[in-house]
Design a protein around this motif. Structure first.
Motif, PDB file in Angstrom:
ATOM      1  N   TRP A 125       4.481   5.535  -5.652  1.00  0.00           N
ATOM      2  CA  TRP A 125       4.388   5.560  -7.017  1.00  0.00           C
ATOM      3  C   TRP A 125       3.226   6.539  -7.473  1.00  0.00           C
ATOM      4  N   SER A 126       2.404   6.914  -6.791  1.00  0.00           N
ATOM      5  CA  SER A 126       1.530   7.795  -6.980  1.00  0.00           C
ATOM      6  C   SER A 126       1.044   9.031  -6.313  1.00  0.00           C
ATOM      7  N   PRO A 127       2.059   9.691  -6.021  1.00  0.00           N
ATOM      8  CA  PRO A 127       2.036  10.863  -4.837  1.00  0.00           C
ATOM      9  C   PRO A 127       0.778  11.873  -5.084  1.00  0.00           C
ATOM     10  N   LEU A 128       0.453  12.030  -6.239  1.00  0.00           N
ATOM     11  CA  LEU A 128      -0.804  12.891  -6.607  1.00  0.00           C
ATOM     12  C   LEU A 128      -2.115  12.356  -5.896  1.00  0.00           C
ATOM     13  N   TYR A 129      -2.190  11.125  -6.241  1.00  0.00           N
ATOM     14  CA  TYR A 129      -3.401  10.269  -5.750  1.00  0.00           C
ATOM     15  C   TYR A 129      -3.368  10.532  -4.212  1.00  0.00           C
ATOM     16  N   ALA A 130      -2.076  10.017  -3.549  1.00  0.00           N
ATOM     17  CA  ALA A 130      -2.037  10.130  -2.332  1.00  0.00           C
ATOM     18  C   ALA A 130      -2.449  11.460  -1.786  1.00  0.00           C
ATOM     19  N   PHE A 142       0.859  -1.143  -0.074  1.00  0.00           N
ATOM     20  CA  PHE A 142      -0.050  -0.052   0.045  1.00  0.00           C
ATOM     21  C   PHE A 142       0.960   1.139   0.062  1.00  0.00           C
ATOM     22  N   HIS A 143       1.802   1.308   0.703  1.00  0.00           N
ATOM     23  CA  HIS A 143       2.654   2.572   0.852  1.00  0.00           C
ATOM     24  C   HIS A 143       3.635   2.645  -0.120  1.00  0.00           C
ATOM     25  N   ALA A 144       3.902   1.581  -0.780  1.00  0.00           N
ATOM     26  CA  ALA A 144       4.642   1.653  -2.182  1.00  0.00           C
ATOM     27  C   ALA A 144       3.658   2.286  -3.297  1.00  0.00           C
ATOM     28  N   LEU A 145       2.330   1.961  -3.310  1.00  0.00           N
ATOM     29  CA  LEU A 145       1.469   2.255  -4.276  1.00  0.00           C
ATOM     30  C   LEU A 145       1.369   3.872  -4.029  1.00  0.00           C
ATOM     31  N   LEU A 146       1.328   4.384  -2.744  1.00  0.00           N
ATOM     32  CA  LEU A 146       1.164   5.864  -2.515  1.00  0.00           C
ATOM     33  C   LEU A 146       2.386   6.485  -3.081  1.00  0.00           C
ATOM     34  N   ILE A 154      -6.223  11.838  -1.695  1.00  0.00           N
ATOM     35  CA  ILE A 154      -6.971  11.223  -0.672  1.00  0.00           C
ATOM     36  C   ILE A 154      -6.970  11.358   0.787  1.00  0.00           C
ATOM     37  N   GLY A 155      -5.674  12.179   0.807  1.00  0.00           N
ATOM     38  CA  GLY A 155      -5.302  12.641   2.384  1.00  0.00           C
ATOM     39  C   GLY A 155      -4.220  12.234   3.009  1.00  0.00           C
ATOM     40  N   TYR A 156      -3.166  11.654   2.302  1.00  0.00           N
ATOM     41  CA  TYR A 156      -2.146  11.250   2.628  1.00  0.00           C
ATOM     42  C   TYR A 156      -0.822  12.119   2.548  1.00  0.00           C
ATOM     43  N   PRO A 157      -0.530  12.808   3.591  1.00  0.00           N
ATOM     44  CA  PRO A 157       0.441  13.804   3.300  1.00  0.00           C
ATOM     45  C   PRO A 157       1.835  13.896   3.188  1.00  0.00           C
ATOM     46  N   GLU A 158       2.326  12.336   3.379  1.00  0.00           N
ATOM     47  CA  GLU A 158       3.659  12.033   3.452  1.00  0.00           C
ATOM     48  C   GLU A 158       4.168  12.461   2.032  1.00  0.00           C
ATOM     49  N   TYR A 159       3.601  12.404   1.000  1.00  0.00           N
ATOM     50  CA  TYR A 159       3.936  12.721  -0.195  1.00  0.00           C
ATOM     51  C   TYR A 159       3.708  14.157  -0.877  1.00  0.00           C
ATOM     52  N   ALA A 160       3.467  15.054   0.013  1.00  0.00           N
ATOM     53  CA  ALA A 160       2.955  16.300  -0.577  1.00  0.00           C
ATOM     54  C   ALA A 160       3.720  17.028  -1.426  1.00  0.00           C
ATOM     55  N   GLY A 161       5.018  16.905  -1.296  1.00  0.00           N
ATOM     56  CA  GLY A 161       6.112  17.336  -2.217  1.00  0.00           C
ATOM     57  C   GLY A 161       6.376  16.583  -3.521  1.00  0.00           C
ATOM     58  N   ASP A 162       5.949  15.493  -3.578  1.00  0.00           N
ATOM     59  CA  ASP A 162       6.412  14.876  -4.842  1.00  0.00           C
ATOM     60  C   ASP A 162       5.299  14.760  -5.911  1.00  0.00           C
ATOM     61  N   LEU A 163       6.086  14.354  -7.023  1.00  0.00           N
ATOM     62  CA  LEU A 163       5.483  14.405  -8.555  1.00  0.00           C
ATOM     63  C   LEU A 163       5.685  12.808  -8.750  1.00  0.00           C
TER      64      LEU A 163
END
Length: 568
Positions: free
Chosen positions: A26-31, A20-24, A34-43
């Motif tokens: 790989w897809s930081p905009l989707y993350a 699941f966390h690998a999925l997020l 839907i409300g997961y902040p760990e990837y807020a600065g990624d593309l």
């Protein structure tokens, strides 16, 4: 719980969480959506190295799932293991397509520029950290587009060119965006849902958009025009069939999107058979509603009668909201389970509407701060038929996508991986199934809207024909457009947008009708097996209570439910 059972459960839970966390990642905009902040600065990482890392992770997940003995798992975890095996296999096929090397499109799901112009403004900035991450993302745009250009260069060097028409559409999208004033730029207008941002935050956003994002998009536009467009594929070669090994790759994509082993020949033939059956239904309904029973006359009337068109965007929005409200009121009695979080209807932005599809659904945020959203294309409302709107609304919102997808957040027995796993045939099959279910529920307000329901069935049956036609049998774009013109009531503009979508996303359109037919088959099978004990709402609750499932897994779930009812 026995030791072996506890070990298997622990290993699977750990694996699902890692996947699941690998999925997020790989897809930081989707993350972020839907409300997961760990990837807020990624593309998204579109580099070759990034894809290699992803492949390695997928193979590891697959190997570890295979090593877990399903006999030591409880029923729900057995489903999780099956879903993991299928989704990792499908993701590997997706990597094999190397679509980033030959796909240019104005669709945000596939197009690099569209991802920035359309998707970034739809992010929800809940906290100061989200707002800071948004600035980081904007600053990364030049390097990200440069990497996208390198991948396109690699594709062209290997003889894999994008389709000229879609390249042109993408350049027009970028040019339209660049023509707006900086104060009207959607990337600048985004509004954080918190006051805890620096007072100069928006000024900093405007600066990075002006100094970094816009020059990068301008350079990307010029690159597409000068370097990519001259060698791009013509309308006569829009499909994967035009690429080396493209037909074989397409067969694999068809399998991933339908989660079946149907050959492309079988899918093409199925589409043709469905079209013929639907012609008879359209004749009967056309005679009752329009007073004509010739199929060509019915299609012409639906497509050209201006009295059947909308007159304003507001009229479209009101119609969709009214249909949604009726569906929300009736759904609990028919579905057995519905999400607590609501759905809202919003207009697509001008940057996506011109080349966009009729509408689409956006999942709610995990924390419930943002509801599900049905994004409706209201561009040029005078070209939009009224009779399509209700079926479209039921498909995208309730009882369709919103009901099924928003429930994923609210099912306590699902692990996070299951909540976010993708299965086109089930997700889209359910939404298409509900277009007909809505008629059983009494949601259509007139026989004219039921004609729209049948017209939409034609649309999805035609997809089977033209998607396989272009990607497996070498059809030209014009032939695909012509087939849909002759066998659906969609307007020419909508048909062209749809065909261009099929070109950009090979195989995805196959999942709709295949999934719908399988759900209908399972319903009929369960009803026959249970007789008077069959309760439709319970059947629907069973479908909706296990997340997005490959069709083979779904069949097992329904079979087990049927046996449980029989034993009770």
């Amino acid at each position: 719980m026995r030791t072996d059972d506890a070990t298997a459960a622990r290993d699977l839970d750990r694996l699902a969480d890692e996947a699941f966390h690998a999925l997020l990642a790989w897809s930081p905009l989707y993350a972020s959506q839907i409300g997961y902040p760990e990837y807020a600065g990624d593309l998204p990482d579109v580099s070759v190295a990034g894809e290699q890392r992803r492949r390695s992770e997928l193979l590891s997940f697959q190997k570890r799932a295979e090593a877990i003995d399903p006999r030591h798992l409880d029923p729900e975890r057995r489903i999780t293991r099956q879903v993991l095996l299928r989704t990792t296999s499908d993701a590997l096929v997706g990597l094999d397509t190397a679509a980033v090397e030959y796909t240019v499109t104005p669709l945000p799901s596939m197009g690099s520029a569209a991802t920035l112009i359309v998707s970034l403004p739809k992010l929800t900035l809940r906290t100061a950290a989200d707002a800071a991450g948004y600035l980081e993302r904007l600053a990364k745009v030049p390097a990200w587009l440069a990497e996208a250009r390198r991948r396109l260069d690699a594709g062209r060097s290997a003889g894999r060119q994008p389709v000229a028409r879609l390249v042109t559409a993408a350049t027009e999208q970028v040019a339209s965006y660049l023509s707006t004033e900086i104060s009207e730029d959607p990337l600048v207008q985004i509004n954080p849902q918190t006051n805890e941002v620096p007072s100069d935050w928006r000024d900093r956003v405007a600066q990075v958009v002006r100094d970094d994002v816009r020059p990068a998009l301008s350079a990307y536009h010029d690159y597409l025009v000068q370097d990519v467009l001259p060698s791009a594929r013509p309308d006569t070669a829009p499909g994967l069939a035009a690429l080396d090994d493209g037909v074989e790759l397409y067969q694999r994509l068809a399998a991933t999107h339908t989660t079946t082993d149907h050959s492309v020949e079988e899918l093409h033939r199925l589409g043709l058979e469905l079209v013929e059956r639907l012609i008879e239904e359209m004749r009967a309904r056309g005679a009752a509603v329009l007073g004509v029973n010739d199929f060509a006359d019915i299609i012409s009337r639906l497509r050209t009668d201006e009295s059947l068109r909308f007159t304003s965007a507001a009229d479209m929005l009101d119609g969709a909201k009214s249909a949604l409200a009726r569906a929300e009121e009736a759904s609990p009695r028919w579905l057995g389970i519905v999400p607590r979080i609501g759905c809202e209807v919003l207009e697509q932005s001008i940057y996506e509407a011109e080349s966009g599809n009729l509408g689409y659904y956006q999942w709610p945020s995990v924390d419930g701060t943002r509801p599900g959203r049905f994004w409706l294309n209201t561009h040029q409302p005078e070209t939009r038929p009224r009779f399509e709107l209700q079926a479209l609304t039921f498909h995208e919102s309730v009882p369709g996508h919103h009901t099924q997808l928003a429930l994923l957040w609210e099912l306590p027995e699902l692990c996070d991986y299951r909540r976010h796993a993708r299965a086109t045939a089930f997700t889209e099959g359910w939404a298409l199934y509900t277009e007909r279910l809505a008629d059983e529920m009494g949601l259509y307000t007139s026989d004219l809207y039921r004609l729209g329901m049948v017209s939409f069935d034609f649309w999805r049956a035609c997809r089977l024909v033209v998607d396989t036609g272009m990607h497996a049998f070498g059809w030209s774009r014009d032939r695909a457009v012509r087939f849909m013109e002759e066998h659906s009531a969609l307007t020419r503009k909508n048909i062209e947008n749809e065909v261009d979508r099929y070109i950009a996303r090979p195989g995805q359109a196959l999942g709709y009708m295949v999934g719908r037919l399988e759900i209908q088959r399972l319903r009929e099978q369960a009803a026959a097996g249970l007789g008077s004990d069959f309760v439709l709402a319970d059947f629907h609750r069973t479908l909706l209570s296990h997340g997005n499932l490959p069709l083979s897994v779904l069949a097992d779930v329904v079979t087990e439910w049927t046996r449980h009812v029989q034993r009770a």
